[in-house]
Enzyme design. Structure first.
Site, short mmCIF file in Angstrom:
data_model
loop_
_atom_site.label_atom_id
_atom_site.label_comp_id
_atom_site.label_asym_id
_atom_site.label_seq_id
_atom_site.Cartn_x
_atom_site.Cartn_y
_atom_site.Cartn_z
N CYS A 11 4.77 4.78 -4.18
CA CYS A 11 4.74 3.88 -5.42
C CYS A 11 3.65 4.36 -6.36
O CYS A 11 3.60 4.38 -7.38
CB CYS A 11 4.41 2.44 -5.28
SG CYS A 11 6.46 1.63 -4.55
N GLN B 282 0.61 -1.21 -0.07
CA GLN B 282 -0.06 -0.15 -0.15
C GLN B 282 1.12 1.06 -0.02
O GLN B 282 0.61 2.31 0.42
CB GLN B 282 -0.90 0.13 1.28
CG GLN B 282 -2.33 -0.95 0.93
CD GLN B 282 -3.13 -0.43 -0.24
OE1 GLN B 282 -3.12 0.97 -0.53
NE2 GLN B 282 -3.97 -1.39 -0.57
N SER B 283 1.98 1.11 -0.86
CA SER B 283 2.84 2.42 -0.83
C SER B 283 2.30 3.67 -1.46
O SER B 283 1.87 3.21 -2.42
CB SER B 283 4.33 2.06 -1.52
OG SER B 283 5.02 3.17 -1.62
N ASN B 284 2.20 4.70 -0.80
CA ASN B 284 1.58 5.95 -1.15
C ASN B 284 2.84 6.53 -2.19
O ASN B 284 2.40 7.15 -3.23
CB ASN B 284 1.53 7.22 -0.21
CG ASN B 284 0.62 6.64 0.73
OD1 ASN B 284 -0.45 6.31 0.61
ND2 ASN B 284 1.08 6.56 2.02
#
Ligand SMILES: *Cc1c(COP(=O)(O)O)cnc(C)c1O
Length: 330
Positions: free
Chosen positions: A77, A73-75
């Site tokens: 990325c 859930q990387s912002n």
């Protein structure tokens, strides 16, 4: 100052707002928020400012593919995938976590932006797989540019050095100093250190007189002090003059990250709820929720005096509210 390659796609300056109802409720200092959740690129967030410099560098180097990595859930990325789409790069993301049957939130958006996704079960494998992905892209003639974790290279940190310049030109700063309304404190969530390093560099270069305090999301105080001081020093060279930052001048508080990265506790839940109920403002469960929980705790402990001004620098991340991992748990 050197001419530094930069693309201009962030919506700047981001607004600064007062949080009077929350401040009253907590019986605390004057509270302001700097809305970097509104930087404009694909739901915004702090990575947008860094990507203005990183994507410009990738272009200068003739790259065709942006490669980066992070959590599922990387912002970071999500914003990298959006910037890649916008400027016509391919994008490959190496994400640790298990691909769910129905991707949601940031992961869903990564796919929407056309990113190729490589998932790995074990976070400890991420560095290796990222490097292999990068090497393969070179071999395949895809001209990759490696966007570091969190966009936190010296180049990426420049985004936050110039964010400090922006703040100094905004009300309530505009040439004024603490006691005249400009914040005595800037507080934000810190993790890969680029935001922190950039703000410290900007503080020095543009003469901000308040304090810059990072609340750690997942790293030790020791690691942050060492990493952030190095990154700020490196970034200063890109601005044309080397400034030696010492570990001692990095203000970092690692008292709120014991539960581990992305683990929701009552403290984050309370922070997200208080900001929502008193100000109609959305925080995210992983970063700003944790950083705000730190601010709330410090206020309750009497860390600030009532006539001080505390600016909470909102770094974004709200799409994670809708991730399968957090939805209905907040
Ligand atoms: C990445 C991120 C941070 C941390 O910023 P760093 O520059 O990596 O320290 C804080 N908040 C949000 C929402 C983020 O996505």
């Amino acid at each position: 100052m050197n001419k530094i390659p930069r693309l201009n796609f962030a919506h700047l300056p981001t607004p600064i707002e007062e949080l009077p109802r929350l401040s009253d409720h907590l019986g605390g200092p004057r509270l302001l928020v700097k809305r970097d959740d509104q930087t404009g690129l694909a739901f915004g967030g702090n990575k947008t400012r860094k990507l203005e410099f990183l994507v410009a560098e990738a272009r200068e180097q003739g790259a065709k593919t942006l490669i980066s990595g992070g959590a599922l859930q990387s912002n970071h990325c999500r914003q990298t995938a959006a910037a890649a789409a916008r400027y016509g790069f391919d994008c490959i993301l190496v994400l640790n976590g298990e691909m769910p049957d129905k991707p949601s939130a940031n992961l869903l958006l990564d796919q929407l932006f056309g990113a190729e996704i490589v998932t790995i079960a074990d976070r400890n494998e991420r560095d290796r797989v990222l490097q292999e992905t990068f090497d393969k892209a070179i071999a395949d003639g895809r001209k990759p540019y490696l966007v570091p974790y969190g966009g936190s290279s010296a180049t990426g940190a420049l985004g936050y050095a110039f964010a400090m310049e922006e703040l100094m030109k905004q009300k309530p700063c505009e040439g004024s100093q603490p006691s005249q309304g400009c914040p005595d404190w800037i507080i934000f969530g810190t993790s890969s250190g680029g935001t922190h390093a950039g703000l410290m560099l900007g503080q020095r270069v543009f003469g901000f007189k308040g304090k810059v305090l990072g609340i750690s999301i997942d790293e030790s105080e020791e690691w942050l002090k060492s990493h952030v001081s190095k990154l700020a020093t490196e970034a200063s060279e890109k601005m044309g003059e080397r400034i030696e930052f010492t570990q001692a001048e990095v203000l970092a508080n690692a008292a709120y990250c014991e539960a581990g990265y992305g683990v929701l506790t009552d403290a984050e839940r309370e922070a997200v709820n208080l900001f929502a109920k008193y100000e109609g403002l959305l925080l995210d469960p992983v970063y700003t929720g944790r950083a705000a929980a730190g601010v709330i705790d410090l206020i309750r402990k009497g860390y600030f005096t009532k006539n001080e001004t505390v600016l909470f620098w909102h770094t974004g991340g709200q799409p994670a509210l809708f991730a399968e991992k957090y939805a209905n748990k907040i």
